[in-house]
Design a protein around this motif. Structure first.
Motif, mmCIF file in Angstrom:
data_model
loop_
_atom_site.group_PDB
_atom_site.id
_atom_site.type_symbol
_atom_site.label_atom_id
_atom_site.label_comp_id
_atom_site.label_asym_id
_atom_site.label_seq_id
_atom_site.Cartn_x
_atom_site.Cartn_y
_atom_site.Cartn_z
ATOM 1 N N VAL A 1 -1.587 2.213 5.585
ATOM 2 C CA VAL A 1 -1.191 3.080 6.708
ATOM 3 C C VAL A 1 -1.490 2.404 8.040
ATOM 4 C CG1 VAL A 1 -1.704 5.274 7.848
ATOM 5 C CG2 VAL A 1 -1.431 5.198 5.365
ATOM 6 N N GLU A 2 -2.662 1.767 8.120
ATOM 7 C CA GLU A 2 -3.027 1.069 9.355
ATOM 8 C C GLU A 2 -2.052 -0.062 9.652
ATOM 9 O OE1 GLU A 2 -5.127 0.202 12.783
ATOM 10 O OE2 GLU A 2 -5.227 1.941 11.443
ATOM 11 N N ARG A 3 -1.676 -0.773 8.606
ATOM 12 C CA ARG A 3 -0.708 -1.863 8.802
ATOM 13 C C ARG A 3 0.654 -1.318 9.206
ATOM 14 N NH1 ARG A 3 -2.059 -5.938 3.704
ATOM 15 N NH2 ARG A 3 -4.073 -6.684 4.514
ATOM 16 N N ARG B 1 -11.918 4.766 -4.585
ATOM 17 C CA ARG B 1 -12.272 4.302 -3.238
ATOM 18 C C ARG B 1 -11.435 3.092 -2.850
ATOM 19 N NH1 ARG B 1 -15.529 0.570 -1.177
ATOM 20 N NH2 ARG B 1 -16.267 -0.029 -3.257
ATOM 21 N N ALA B 2 -11.263 2.176 -3.817
ATOM 22 C CA ALA B 2 -10.427 1.011 -3.536
ATOM 23 C C ALA B 2 -8.984 1.426 -3.266
ATOM 24 C CB ALA B 2 -10.487 0.026 -4.704
ATOM 25 N N THR B 3 -8.516 2.427 -4.033
ATOM 26 C CA THR B 3 -7.148 2.912 -3.805
ATOM 27 C C THR B 3 -7.014 3.543 -2.429
ATOM 28 O OG1 THR B 3 -6.894 3.324 -6.182
ATOM 29 C CG2 THR B 3 -5.353 4.432 -4.696
ATOM 30 N N PHE B 4 -8.005 4.389 -2.064
ATOM 31 C CA PHE B 4 -7.970 5.021 -0.747
ATOM 32 C C PHE B 4 -8.040 3.972 0.364
ATOM 33 C CE2 PHE B 4 -10.072 8.934 -2.838
ATOM 34 C CZ PHE B 4 -8.828 9.359 -3.284
ATOM 35 N N GLU B 5 -8.918 2.993 0.183
ATOM 36 C CA GLU B 5 -9.024 1.938 1.195
ATOM 37 C C GLU B 5 -7.720 1.158 1.289
ATOM 38 O OE1 GLU B 5 -12.338 -0.439 0.190
ATOM 39 O OE2 GLU B 5 -13.841 1.037 0.838
ATOM 40 N N ARG B 6 -7.103 0.905 0.127
ATOM 41 C CA ARG B 6 -5.839 0.185 0.148
ATOM 42 C C ARG B 6 -4.757 1.004 0.838
ATOM 43 N NH1 ARG B 6 -5.752 -0.698 -4.708
ATOM 44 N NH2 ARG B 6 -4.351 0.911 -5.470
ATOM 45 N N GLN C 1 -18.288 6.243 -12.376
ATOM 46 C CA GLN C 1 -18.571 5.350 -11.255
ATOM 47 C C GLN C 1 -17.440 4.343 -11.068
ATOM 48 O OE1 GLN C 1 -22.273 3.285 -11.600
ATOM 49 N NE2 GLN C 1 -22.095 2.279 -9.593
ATOM 50 N N VAL C 2 -16.964 3.798 -12.184
ATOM 51 C CA VAL C 2 -15.841 2.853 -12.095
ATOM 52 C C VAL C 2 -14.603 3.538 -11.539
ATOM 53 C CG1 VAL C 2 -14.270 1.428 -13.462
ATOM 54 C CG2 VAL C 2 -16.723 1.364 -13.917
ATOM 55 N N GLN C 3 -14.376 4.796 -11.996
ATOM 56 C CA GLN C 3 -13.224 5.548 -11.494
ATOM 57 C C GLN C 3 -13.372 5.828 -10.002
ATOM 58 O OE1 GLN C 3 -10.481 6.251 -13.289
ATOM 59 N NE2 GLN C 3 -9.566 6.961 -11.371
#
Length: 333
Positions: free
Chosen positions: A205-207, A195-200, A188-190
């Protein structure tokens, strides 16, 4: 530990305030209290030293939970001997009258009693508890159970031992079970980390896209302004050219007017000079009209002589002078 000083036939004993001394002579109690110092005969004396300070007893034992999983319990029991006389009657705290050392190991016996009692209560509780519950709430539950069990233990009360506190440091399963229990949480932590890495990354990419769009909009705006600047420069150049042409036309027209005026003035002057010359010529001809032929001939000769080149030598022959003299004589008559 008691400090015994040896003298011939006599001994002197001294203990710290945290030790209780019970001295017997002939089976009768003669000294009883903490921090005593006294003389005694070694052949007739029997003494016990009971410690009064608080002591820590570390415990490490294994237990089995309700779902048959082995766990290791690490705890610490703090105790003291509250009733030295009672403890001296139940446990051998006697000391050697020569050295002051215990003849046996009374503290080990006390530790064994406490360990067995604490383990009994802990084992009984964990045997009715599931592994997950023991790992989550087991520390406080086991601590309270062991403290209550030791406080109500009649053997400890009859031995004069008082339990001050119980601390359970950890309850840990076997390494394989612990790793298996840690796996879902690690996954779950991984997943959260992924997820945090993908969001980052998505945010990056958005930026980057926003930055690219801003750069593109900036380039478009610069190109538009450059186009406006080129158009404005062309308009300015056309205006400059038109103004230059207008100025040249005005200058040319003014120059033409000046030249026309100069030409007209020159023509007028020429006409005036021609009229004056004609008038003068007419007056001169009128003056010549009334002169005789001989006078006119002389004037012509004079005019001709004035316009002839310089004559160094002139030869007059009778052939040339005869007609002239003849005309002059005829004119005179």
């Amino acid at each position: 530990m008691a400090v015994i000083t040896r003298y011939p036939l006599l001994r002197h004993l001294r203990v710290e305030p945290t030790s209780h001394i019970r001295a017997l002579r002939g089976g009768q109690l003669v000294q009883d209290g903490p921090g005593l110092a006294f003389w005694f005969l070694p052949l007739t004396a029997a003494m016990s030293e009971i410690p009064l300070d608080d002591r820590e007893l570390p415990l490490l034992f294994h237990a089995r939970t309700a779902d048959f999983q082995d766990v290791a319990v690490q705890a610490t029991v703090t105790y003291r001997i509250a009733k030295p006389a009672l403890a001296a009657q139940r446990i051998d705290f006697s000391i050697d009258t020569e050295t002051g050392y215990w003849r046996s190991a009374p503290l080990e016996q006390v530790a064994g009693i406490l360990t067995e009692s604490a383990q009994q209560h802990g084992l009984a509780l964990l045997a009715r508890t599931m592994l997950a519950t023991a790992l989550v709430d087991g520390i406080s539950t086991v601590r309270d159970c062991m403290a209550a069990g030791l406080a109500n233990d009649t053997r400890l009360a009859q031995t004069g031992i008082a339990v001050i506190g119980v601390r359970v440091v950890a309850i840990r399963p076997e390494p394989e079970v612990e790793r298996a229990l840690q796996t879902p949480t690690r996954e779950q932590v991984q997943q959260e980390a992924d997820r945090a890495t993908f969001e980052r990354r998505a945010l990056a990419v958005e930026r980057e896209r926003a930055i690219g769009e801003n750069e593109l909009q900036t380039k478009i705006e610069l190109a538009r302004r450059e186009q406006e600047l080129v158009a404005q420069n062309g308009t300015n150049e056309r205006l400059k050219t038109q103004e230059s042409w207008a100025a040249d036309a005005i200058a040319t027209e003014a120059q033409a007017r000046r030249e026309v005026q100069l030409a007209e003035a020159k023509a007028q002057a020429t006409r005036l000079m021609g009229d004056a010359e004609a008038t003068a010529e007419a007056a001169r001809l009128a003056a010549y009209r009334d002169l005789s032929e001989a006078t006119l001939l002389g004037l012509a000769v004079k005019e001709l002589a004035a316009n002839l080149p310089k004559i160094e030598h002139l030869a007059l022959t009778p052939d040339l002078l005869a007609p002239v003299l003849a005309r002059l004589g005829a004119g005179a008559s």
